[in-house]
Design a protein around this motif. Structure first.
Motif, PDB file in Angstrom:
ATOM      1  N   GLN A 111      -3.383  13.044   7.402  1.00  0.00           N
ATOM      2  CA  GLN A 111      -4.461  13.021   6.722  1.00  0.00           C
ATOM      3  C   GLN A 111      -3.911  11.620   5.746  1.00  0.00           C
ATOM      4  O   GLN A 111      -3.157  11.924   4.996  1.00  0.00           O
ATOM      5  N   SER A 112      -4.986  10.745   5.407  1.00  0.00           N
ATOM      6  CA  SER A 112      -4.690   9.866   4.316  1.00  0.00           C
ATOM      7  C   SER A 112      -4.492  10.435   2.994  1.00  0.00           C
ATOM      8  O   SER A 112      -3.803   9.986   2.227  1.00  0.00           O
ATOM      9  N   ASP A 113      -5.350  11.586   2.909  1.00  0.00           N
ATOM     10  CA  ASP A 113      -5.316  12.004   1.379  1.00  0.00           C
ATOM     11  C   ASP A 113      -4.031  13.071   1.097  1.00  0.00           C
ATOM     12  O   ASP A 113      -3.970  13.609   0.090  1.00  0.00           O
ATOM     13  N   ASP A 114      -3.334  13.218   2.403  1.00  0.00           N
ATOM     14  CA  ASP A 114      -1.751  13.750   2.145  1.00  0.00           C
ATOM     15  C   ASP A 114      -0.727  12.670   1.955  1.00  0.00           C
ATOM     16  O   ASP A 114       0.541  13.334   1.857  1.00  0.00           O
ATOM     17  N   VAL A 115      -1.052  11.458   1.545  1.00  0.00           N
ATOM     18  CA  VAL A 115      -0.275  10.564   1.489  1.00  0.00           C
ATOM     19  C   VAL A 115      -0.158  10.295  -0.125  1.00  0.00           C
ATOM     20  O   VAL A 115      -1.066   9.886  -0.546  1.00  0.00           O
ATOM     21  N   LEU A 116       0.930  10.017  -0.706  1.00  0.00           N
ATOM     22  CA  LEU A 116       1.066   9.591  -2.084  1.00  0.00           C
ATOM     23  C   LEU A 116       1.979   8.511  -1.882  1.00  0.00           C
ATOM     24  O   LEU A 116       2.749   8.049  -0.969  1.00  0.00           O
ATOM     25  N   ILE A 117       1.732   7.597  -2.985  1.00  0.00           N
ATOM     26  CA  ILE A 117       2.448   6.277  -3.192  1.00  0.00           C
ATOM     27  C   ILE A 117       3.053   6.033  -4.575  1.00  0.00           C
ATOM     28  O   ILE A 117       2.296   6.032  -5.233  1.00  0.00           O
ATOM     29  N   GLY A 118       4.190   5.237  -4.402  1.00  0.00           N
ATOM     30  CA  GLY A 118       4.787   4.896  -5.763  1.00  0.00           C
ATOM     31  C   GLY A 118       5.005   3.405  -5.326  1.00  0.00           C
ATOM     32  O   GLY A 118       5.451   3.184  -4.490  1.00  0.00           O
ATOM     33  N   SER A 119       5.028   2.540  -6.547  1.00  0.00           N
ATOM     34  CA  SER A 119       5.260   1.220  -6.340  1.00  0.00           C
ATOM     35  C   SER A 119       5.850   0.597  -7.801  1.00  0.00           C
ATOM     36  O   SER A 119       5.596   1.199  -8.864  1.00  0.00           O
ATOM     37  N   THR A 120       7.141  -0.135  -7.545  1.00  0.00           N
ATOM     38  CA  THR A 120       7.465  -0.450  -8.761  1.00  0.00           C
ATOM     39  C   THR A 120       8.177  -1.881  -8.800  1.00  0.00           C
ATOM     40  O   THR A 120       8.653  -2.251  -7.516  1.00  0.00           O
ATOM     41  N   GLY A 121       8.173  -2.594  -9.660  1.00  0.00           N
ATOM     42  CA  GLY A 121       8.567  -4.029  -9.448  1.00  0.00           C
ATOM     43  C   GLY A 121       7.833  -4.891 -10.325  1.00  0.00           C
ATOM     44  O   GLY A 121       7.137  -4.631 -11.598  1.00  0.00           O
ATOM     45  N   VAL A 122       7.753  -6.213 -10.139  1.00  0.00           N
ATOM     46  CA  VAL A 122       6.757  -7.096 -10.964  1.00  0.00           C
ATOM     47  C   VAL A 122       5.482  -6.678 -11.024  1.00  0.00           C
ATOM     48  O   VAL A 122       4.774  -6.452 -10.139  1.00  0.00           O
ATOM     49  N   ILE A 123       4.899  -7.059 -12.092  1.00  0.00           N
ATOM     50  CA  ILE A 123       3.476  -6.573 -12.429  1.00  0.00           C
ATOM     51  C   ILE A 123       2.705  -8.047 -12.482  1.00  0.00           C
ATOM     52  O   ILE A 123       3.256  -9.150 -12.529  1.00  0.00           O
ATOM     53  N   GLY A 124       1.664  -8.000 -11.766  1.00  0.00           N
ATOM     54  CA  GLY A 124       0.721  -9.105 -11.723  1.00  0.00           C
ATOM     55  C   GLY A 124       0.624  -9.845 -10.321  1.00  0.00           C
ATOM     56  O   GLY A 124      -0.041 -10.776 -10.361  1.00  0.00           O
ATOM     57  N   ARG A 125       1.450  -9.545  -9.471  1.00  0.00           N
ATOM     58  CA  ARG A 125       1.651 -10.247  -8.395  1.00  0.00           C
ATOM     59  C   ARG A 125       0.896  -9.406  -7.084  1.00  0.00           C
ATOM     60  O   ARG A 125       1.266  -8.403  -7.002  1.00  0.00           O
ATOM     61  N   PRO A 126       0.164 -10.067  -6.346  1.00  0.00           N
ATOM     62  CA  PRO A 126      -0.242  -9.269  -5.394  1.00  0.00           C
ATOM     63  C   PRO A 126       0.826  -8.731  -4.048  1.00  0.00           C
ATOM     64  O   PRO A 126       1.870  -9.550  -4.036  1.00  0.00           O
ATOM     65  N   TYR A 127       0.635  -7.721  -3.433  1.00  0.00           N
ATOM     66  CA  TYR A 127       1.429  -7.211  -2.461  1.00  0.00           C
ATOM     67  C   TYR A 127       1.557  -8.434  -1.295  1.00  0.00           C
ATOM     68  O   TYR A 127       0.556  -9.021  -0.923  1.00  0.00           O
ATOM     69  N   PRO A 128       2.551  -8.701  -0.587  1.00  0.00           N
ATOM     70  CA  PRO A 128       2.478  -9.493   0.459  1.00  0.00           C
ATOM     71  C   PRO A 128       2.211  -8.530   1.660  1.00  0.00           C
ATOM     72  O   PRO A 128       2.996  -8.144   2.560  1.00  0.00           O
TER      73      PRO A 128
END
Length: 394
Positions: A108-125
């Motif tokens: 299930q999608s609500d069973d997935v957690l996400i963490g993200s770290t790095g440069v601020i203010g740039r969209p994901y590729p």
């Protein structure tokens, strides 16, 4: 019971059953590992704490929402890009990644957690990330937490990981973080996994107590990240364990990793440990300890092995609202050597200079306002810190 201290080992002795790791380079910034997915065979009890930054990113807001029910089955971590301050597009990209990962893992999608770290203010590729996500396969997963620790690194110079056995269960932790560290909850990315069976409410309370004593007591540069995320997943496959023993093990691992974060601070050459005791309450002890470890003048003095205890006195004096802190009752020490109010001789200074040349420097302050105490960890401040952060996005 003892923590398997890491850093010079190539394998972990204690691996919780039922967890699997996929580590990729999807090209977020360069050709280093930048995408990690760790998932369990079964749904887990889970707990998490997150940054209190008003500019927190969608990885934080979505994970905070998904973990409200105390359940999770997978964690995704993306390094080199924080996906912060990207508005509705950032929110949509986070949802898309979570949904795609859930689809690949058949959870299930609500069973997935996400963490993200790095440069601020740039969209994901997103084209690169989604191309990587679509290669995810349970069959290709391994229980390689050391590889996962590599995958969440940004400016870290070494991966940070540890494992321990608790009864029939195992506990492993991986963290990243060397800059933008003044936690208001935890610090950057910290993930813990265990096959112990622990009730959700117990796990949540235990995790918060441990984080408050460890990852919430580290500081490198006084700056709170927009992306701080600390979580723990317990899948229960090893059965129940003694809760007191498990909390002690979790504290051991978290403390070890906390010190590794401080020691690996950007440009750092020394670990600083500040212990404040005989305080009115724990809040006062932590406030004083943090103001010392965060002082640029204290940090630079320690970098230069200058036993200038006056800078510690100055830092304590900045706690102007703590009216019960009085100079005539305060004791300041480097290690076990008292430097205030005792007068320091020339020979003392020579001894202290040698003491401050060690790679770990201890500061001990007694306030004599009560019986509470707190220990915090940080690092010295070097010219290399300025260089690293002056050139960070380039």
């Amino acid at each position: 019971m003892s923590v398997q201290l890491q850093g010079n080992t190539q394998s972990l002795q204690h691996i919780p059953q039922g967890f699997h790791c996929i580590v990729l380079n999807v090209g977020v910034k360069d050709n280093t590992k930048d995408f990690v997915c760790i998932f369990s065979d079964v749904q887990c009890n889970a707990a998490g704490v997150f940054t209190q930054s008003r500019f927190s990113g969608p990885s934080v807001t979505r994970s905070r929402e998904n973990i409200k029910n105390g359940r999770a089955q997978a964690i995704v971590a993306i390094s080199k890009n924080a996906n912060v301050a990207n508005g509705e597009q950032g929110e949509a990209d986070t949802r898309t990644i979570i949904d795609e990962v859930a689809n690949r893992l058949a959870i299930q999608s609500d069973d997935v957690l996400i963490g993200s770290t790095g440069v601020i203010g740039r969209p994901y590729p997103m084209d690169k990330i989604l191309a990587g996500v679509r290669t995810l396969s349970k069959a290709s997963a391994q229980s390689d937490f050391i590889n996962a620790a590599h995958g969440i690194m940004t400016t870290d110079t070494v991966p940070k990981y540890a494992s321990i056995q608790v009864g029939n269960a195992a506990l492993v932790g991986i963290v990243k973080g060397v800059g933008m560290i003044e936690p208001n909850m935890a610090t950057l990315l910290a993930f813990f996994f265990t096959d112990a069976a622990i009730e959700r409410d117990v796990l949540d309370a235990m995790f918060r107590r441990v984080i408050n004593k460890t990852l919430n007591c580290v500081s490198v540069d006084t700056d709170t990240s927009t992306s701080d995320t600390a979580t723990i997943l317990a899948n229960g496959l090893a059965g129940p364990v003694d809760n007191v023993a498990f909390e002690a093990a979790l504290l051991d691992i978290a403390l070890y990793l906390t010190k590794q974060i401080a020691r690996d601070g950007e440009g750092a050459t020394k670990l600083i440990e500040v212990h404040v005791d005989q305080a009115r309450d724990e809040r006062q002890a932590k406030k004083v300890a943090k103001v010392i470890v965060n002082s640029p003048l204290v940090k630079t003095a320690i970098h230069g092995a200058d036993p200038n205890w006056g800078r510690i006195a100055m830092a304590i004096g900045k706690c102007e609202d703590e009216l019960d802190i009085l100079p005539e009752r305060t004791i300041i020490r480097f290690g076990s050597t008292e430097v205030f109010p005792r007068k320091v001789s020339a020979s003392d200074l020579t001894q202290l200079e040698r003491l401050l040349m060690d790679d770990t420097v201890y500061i001990h302050v007694s306030l004599q306002t009560g019986d509470a105490e707190c220990t915090v960890w940080g690092c010295d401040l070097s010219a290399e810190y300025v260089k690293i952060n002056g050139e960070y996005t380039t």
